[in-house]
Scaffold this motif. Structure first.
Motif, PDB file in Angstrom:
ATOM      1  N   ARG A   1      31.684   0.459  24.781  1.00  0.00           N
ATOM      2  CA  ARG A   1      33.033   0.338  25.307  1.00  0.00           C
ATOM      3  C   ARG A   1      32.986  -0.319  26.678  1.00  0.00           C
ATOM      4  N   THR A   2      34.007  -1.029  26.955  1.00  0.00           N
ATOM      5  CA  THR A   2      34.107  -1.629  28.278  1.00  0.00           C
ATOM      6  C   THR A   2      34.622  -0.571  29.250  1.00  0.00           C
ATOM      7  N   GLU A   3      34.473  -0.842  30.503  1.00  0.00           N
ATOM      8  CA  GLU A   3      34.909   0.120  31.510  1.00  0.00           C
ATOM      9  C   GLU A   3      36.412   0.353  31.433  1.00  0.00           C
ATOM     10  N   ARG A   4      37.141  -0.675  31.120  1.00  0.00           N
ATOM     11  CA  ARG A   4      38.590  -0.550  31.030  1.00  0.00           C
ATOM     12  C   ARG A   4      38.979   0.356  29.861  1.00  0.00           C
ATOM     13  N   GLU A   5      38.296   0.210  28.726  1.00  0.00           N
ATOM     14  CA  GLU A   5      38.579   1.064  27.574  1.00  0.00           C
ATOM     15  C   GLU A   5      38.254   2.517  27.889  1.00  0.00           C
ATOM     16  N   VAL A   6      37.150   2.734  28.584  1.00  0.00           N
ATOM     17  CA  VAL A   6      36.774   4.091  28.961  1.00  0.00           C
ATOM     18  C   VAL A   6      37.832   4.686  29.875  1.00  0.00           C
ATOM     19  N   CYS A   7      38.302   3.882  30.816  1.00  0.00           N
ATOM     20  CA  CYS A   7      39.313   4.342  31.762  1.00  0.00           C
ATOM     21  C   CYS A   7      40.611   4.698  31.047  1.00  0.00           C
TER      22      CYS A   7
END
Length: 121
Positions: free
Chosen positions: A14-20
């Motif tokens: 997952r990208t950091e944005r998706e995690v966020c």
């Protein structure tokens, strides 16, 4: 063996944005968040502006103080042990001085008795 290796499904990262966004969704679902704290759009704008994932998570999560609490507790424990040690040292010193004084008094009494006995002879 090769078939098993091929059948292993690798989980996509997952990208950091998706995690966020995932964290924000979970926190919004399970916690009571006020209106000004639930502005995910502001989080994304700050993320897009170059901030890291920590800023996104820190806006919705409380600060973790476990490490600080442990350090504080250890410091208090050391300070308490140090104070007890100083108190014990002072008490031992006083007891030692008291014993020396009592021993000296016994010696002086013994001298007086022997001198008195010699005078009588």
């Amino acid at each position: 063996m090769e078939k098993q290796a091929q059948s292993v499904v690798t989980e996509r990262k997952r990208t950091e944005r998706e995690v966020c966004t995932h964290r924000a969704a979970i926190l919004a679902q399970y916690s009571q968040v006020s209106d000004h704290e639930n502005d995910d759009e502001e989080d994304f704008e700050s993320y897009e502006a170059g901030s890291s994932i920590e800023t996104c998570a820190s806006s919705t999560l409380a600060k973790n103080t476990n490490g600080e609490d442990v350090v504080k507790a250890e410091k208090e424990k050391r300070d308490k042990a140090k104070a007890e040690n100083e108190k014990k040292k002072a008490q031992d010193k006083a007891n030692k001085e008291k014993q020396r004084q009592q021993q000296q008094e016994r010696k002086d009494k013994e001298k007086k008795r022997t001198q008195k006995g010699e005078r009588k002879r």
